[in-house]
Design an enzyme around this catalytic site. Sequence first.
Site, PDB file in Angstrom:
ATOM      1  N   ASP A 113      -0.208 -37.993 -16.466  1.00 22.49           N
ATOM      2  CA  ASP A 113      -1.004 -38.771 -15.516  1.00 22.49           C
ATOM      3  C   ASP A 113      -2.479 -38.856 -15.914  1.00 22.49           C
ATOM      4  O   ASP A 113      -3.121 -39.878 -15.731  1.00 22.49           O
ATOM      5  CB  ASP A 113      -0.846 -38.202 -14.108  1.00 22.49           C
ATOM      6  CG  ASP A 113       0.539 -38.493 -13.537  1.00 22.49           C
ATOM      7  OD1 ASP A 113       1.098 -39.541 -13.896  1.00 22.49           O
ATOM      8  OD2 ASP A 113       1.050 -37.683 -12.752  1.00 22.49           O
ATOM      9  N   SER A 162       6.434 -29.338  -7.174  1.00 27.22           N
ATOM     10  CA  SER A 162       5.349 -30.300  -7.181  1.00 27.22           C
ATOM     11  C   SER A 162       5.999 -31.683  -7.168  1.00 27.22           C
ATOM     12  O   SER A 162       6.869 -31.979  -7.987  1.00 27.22           O
ATOM     13  CB  SER A 162       4.517 -30.095  -8.446  1.00 27.22           C
ATOM     14  OG  SER A 162       3.841 -31.280  -8.770  1.00 27.22           O
ATOM     15  N   ASP A 203      -5.595 -29.814  -4.736  1.00 26.93           N
ATOM     16  CA  ASP A 203      -6.399 -30.062  -5.946  1.00 26.93           C
ATOM     17  C   ASP A 203      -7.506 -31.083  -5.708  1.00 26.93           C
ATOM     18  O   ASP A 203      -8.665 -30.850  -6.038  1.00 26.93           O
ATOM     19  CB  ASP A 203      -5.522 -30.574  -7.101  1.00 26.93           C
ATOM     20  CG  ASP A 203      -4.511 -29.530  -7.560  1.00 26.93           C
ATOM     21  OD1 ASP A 203      -4.719 -28.331  -7.309  1.00 26.93           O
ATOM     22  OD2 ASP A 203      -3.503 -29.937  -8.175  1.00 26.93           O
ATOM     23  N   ARG A 241       0.027 -45.362 -11.632  1.00 26.64           N
ATOM     24  CA  ARG A 241      -1.267 -44.921 -12.148  1.00 26.64           C
ATOM     25  C   ARG A 241      -2.220 -46.058 -12.526  1.00 26.64           C
ATOM     26  O   ARG A 241      -3.390 -46.029 -12.138  1.00 26.64           O
ATOM     27  CB  ARG A 241      -1.081 -43.958 -13.334  1.00 26.64           C
ATOM     28  CG  ARG A 241      -0.328 -42.663 -12.962  1.00 26.64           C
ATOM     29  CD  ARG A 241      -0.865 -42.066 -11.690  1.00 26.64           C
ATOM     30  NE  ARG A 241      -0.257 -40.783 -11.347  1.00 26.64           N
ATOM     31  CZ  ARG A 241       0.124 -40.447 -10.129  1.00 26.64           C
ATOM     32  NH1 ARG A 241       0.012 -41.306  -9.132  1.00 26.64           N
ATOM     33  NH2 ARG A 241       0.619 -39.255  -9.885  1.00 26.64           N
TER      34      ARG A 241
END
Length: 411
Positions: A124, A175, A15, A95
């Site tokens: 996220d 994932s 990605d 994050r």
Amino acid sequence: MSPPKVVLAYSGGLDTSVAIPWLKEHKGLDVVAVTVDVGQPVDLERVRTKAKASGAVAAHVADARREFADEFLAPALRANALYEGVYPLSTALARPLIGRHLVEVAHREGAAAVAHGCTGKGNDQVRFDLSTTSLAPELEVIAPAREWGMSREQEIDYARAHQVPVEATAASPYSTDENLWGRSVECGVLEDPDVEPPEAAYGWTVAPAEAPDSPTYVRLVFEKGLPVSMDGRPLPFHELIARLNQLAGSHGVGRIDHVESRVVGIKSREVYECPAAVVLIRAHQALEGLVLPRDVLEFKRTVEQRYAQLIYDGLWFSPLRTSLEAFVQVTQERVSGEVTMKLFKGSATIAGRRSPHSLYQPSLATYSTGDRFRQEMSEGFIYVWGLPARTWAAQTPSTASAPPRTAKYRP
Ligand code: ARG
């Protein structure tokens, strides 16, 4: 004049690699890639090379493991932060740290925007967007994956057409996201919350049934709410966490299966492996139970819940989080001492705890000789303590004072 720049949170995966030519093509931006080492097991030099190969004009790599542990995991541990009572917030805590790095690089590079690879369905995106906005409201935040609407296959085609290296490795059905505080696993069969996670979903922990047949005891010394040594060996916090992940993971400790309530309203099934976080939070709670009075413990529990939710919701950089942090910090003044944890076949239990600040008084607690508690005083205490209950009962046509409805009394 060179094109304006965007600073991209770059993991090295498909990605974020595809995002590099996409940002150029669709937004006219040169990409500066930033990869932050929060303890994920990747080869950072390869990630840097791949960023460049995918078209980034610059690629920065920052070792932030100590910073992550000291500035994000330490407050979370002091607050026993567990979202919905079970998830130690591993991904959520990384994050805001990554967001802070993005902002720093954006300022240094004179960029007008930052970007990340999150989709529009997860938490996220909320955390990246809110962290960067809170720290630098002037920066634009771009999330290509929220806009491009490509399937995985289309992404691979796009990558090939834009000279982005595509790894030949068979794509995992899962994932994952990893850092010092844990590993998260989603997708594949895990999307059915009624299906037990297959062993292959786990990467950090052995199956409890396969764990050693004899337990391991680990001794943790805490100072003001944080562990400073493990089995007599002083260690910086980030190293202690890494070692404890290994040790506890080898006993199958730290597996969590959570149907989680996402910020955007979706329920999702998440599997986590957080060996060190589980052991440390449990040990920390045990020590607090020894040294903190009941009312502080109780009030702190409500603060902890709110604190965990703020982290989950992307509000790390918020006045409420900072204010709650001040409360938690004060409670930790006497949270020093030693906790022995027993690791055995997937469980982590308290084997012992001691502290110079212990409120445990044997002469009060004992049922043996040496009891100093004046039991006769309890009667007067309970008389006064029970006064509201008696007053209330006297005013209430109570079922309790009516004859018991046993068969005998029924017509
Ligand atoms: N559901 C967890 C959270 O919101 C884990 C998210 C994992 N993120 C990822 N990009 N794989 O904290």
